[in-house]
Enzyme design. Structure first.
Site, PDB file in Angstrom:
ATOM      1  N   HIS A  79    -127.300  34.340  -0.603  1.00 37.88           N
ATOM      2  CA  HIS A  79    -128.084  33.792  -1.720  1.00 37.88           C
ATOM      3  C   HIS A  79    -129.002  32.679  -1.250  1.00 37.88           C
ATOM      4  O   HIS A  79    -129.000  32.305  -0.071  1.00 37.88           O
ATOM      5  CB  HIS A  79    -127.157  33.307  -2.844  1.00 37.88           C
ATOM      6  N   CYS A 106    -120.200  31.522   1.326  1.00 42.42           N
ATOM      7  CA  CYS A 106    -121.329  32.451   1.308  1.00 42.42           C
ATOM      8  C   CYS A 106    -122.266  32.185   2.482  1.00 42.42           C
ATOM      9  O   CYS A 106    -122.082  31.241   3.246  1.00 42.42           O
ATOM     10  CB  CYS A 106    -122.101  32.319  -0.010  1.00 42.42           C
TER      11      CYS A 106
END
Length: 262
Positions: free
Chosen positions: A161, A169
């Site tokens: 992202h 992430c």
């Protein structure tokens, strides 16, 4: 001179907004400035003295087009996300994007909440895309995959992202995720069933494997290296499958579950 003036203006804005003031030129502030600057469109290229290139320009330079199949390779140690595309007769690395943030250390993710970014072989489908992400844009890696489940590993919402922040992430700059997300989405809409994402702790060369000799995850990394070597030899993303507690590549054997690939 115009470029220098733009850079000075950018630094001035950052100095005011960060409260750096007269300590701006102390060495330990520069990384903070670069991190913040990466959130400003075009700023990373400006700090390097290079004009920002649009995605269309990047594609044109490599003879590539929107909608062609995509493959992503992530290397933790060097914080790189390589985006490869199928030009029709060969796979071409369209661009290597710096990863702004990833979490934990070298090695796989083991359980929910360990703050570790995963390693292994994953596949991104259309339902994994989130254009309304709180982190600008995102797509889900699909952790845990069948291999992770066989090892009892747990976790959820492991993404690539934007927004440059990460807890497990792989966080990109907003400008970077706009390129990556756009090409992944275009490939899936054009008919690619899934986009393979191969995540490695480091470049899986013999020298690097020797450098990590004796590491607790060496056996696991030797299995990952099989996938790395196949791509390096053929420049075609290998089909990865979970076969019990190992990854296998190519034609799946009975009882194996395909992870992703072309």
């Amino acid at each position: 001179m115009k470029r220098i003036a733009q850079l000075l203006l950018l630094v001035s804005i950052l100095a005011v907004t960060t409260g750096v003031g007269l300590s701006l030129f102390a060495p330990h502030y520069w990384q903070s400035l670069r991190d913040r600057a990466s959130r400003i469109p075009g700023a990373p290229e400006l700090l390097k003295g290079k004009p920002p290139l649009s995605l269309s320009q990047k594609l044109a330079e490599k003879g590539l087009k929107y909608g062609q199949p995509v493959f992503i390779r992530i290397i933790k140690e060097s914080s790189e996300l390589e985006l490869w595309m199928d030009s029709g007769d060969r796979w071409v690395m369209m661009h290597s994007y710096p990863i702004c943030r990833w979490s934990g250390s070298l090695g796989p993710k083991l359980k929910e909440g360990d703050g570790q970014s995963p390693e292994g072989f994953y596949a991104v489908t259309r339902r994994a895309l989130n254009p309304k992400s709180s982190y600008h844009l995102s797509f889900n890696l699909g952790f845990p995959n069948a291999f992770d489940i066989a090892h009892g590993r747990s976790g959820s919402f492991l993404m690539v992202h934007g927004d440059c922040v990460s807890i497990g992430c792989y966080a990109m700059t907003d400008a970077g995720i706009e390129d990556i997300y756009g090409l992944v989405e275009a490939a899936l809409k054009a008919g690619q069933p899934s986009v393979p994402v191969h995540i490695y702790p480091f470049r899986m060369t013999e020298e690097n494997m020797l450098r990590h000799n004796g590491h607790r995850w060496l056996g696991y990394w030797e299995n990952l290296k099989e996938g790395w070597d196949l791509f390096e030899q053929s420049k075609k993303p290998p089909v990865a499958a979970a076969c019990g507690k190992r990854y296998r590549f190519g034609a799946s054997a009975d009882g194996c579950r395909e992870i992703g690939g072309m």
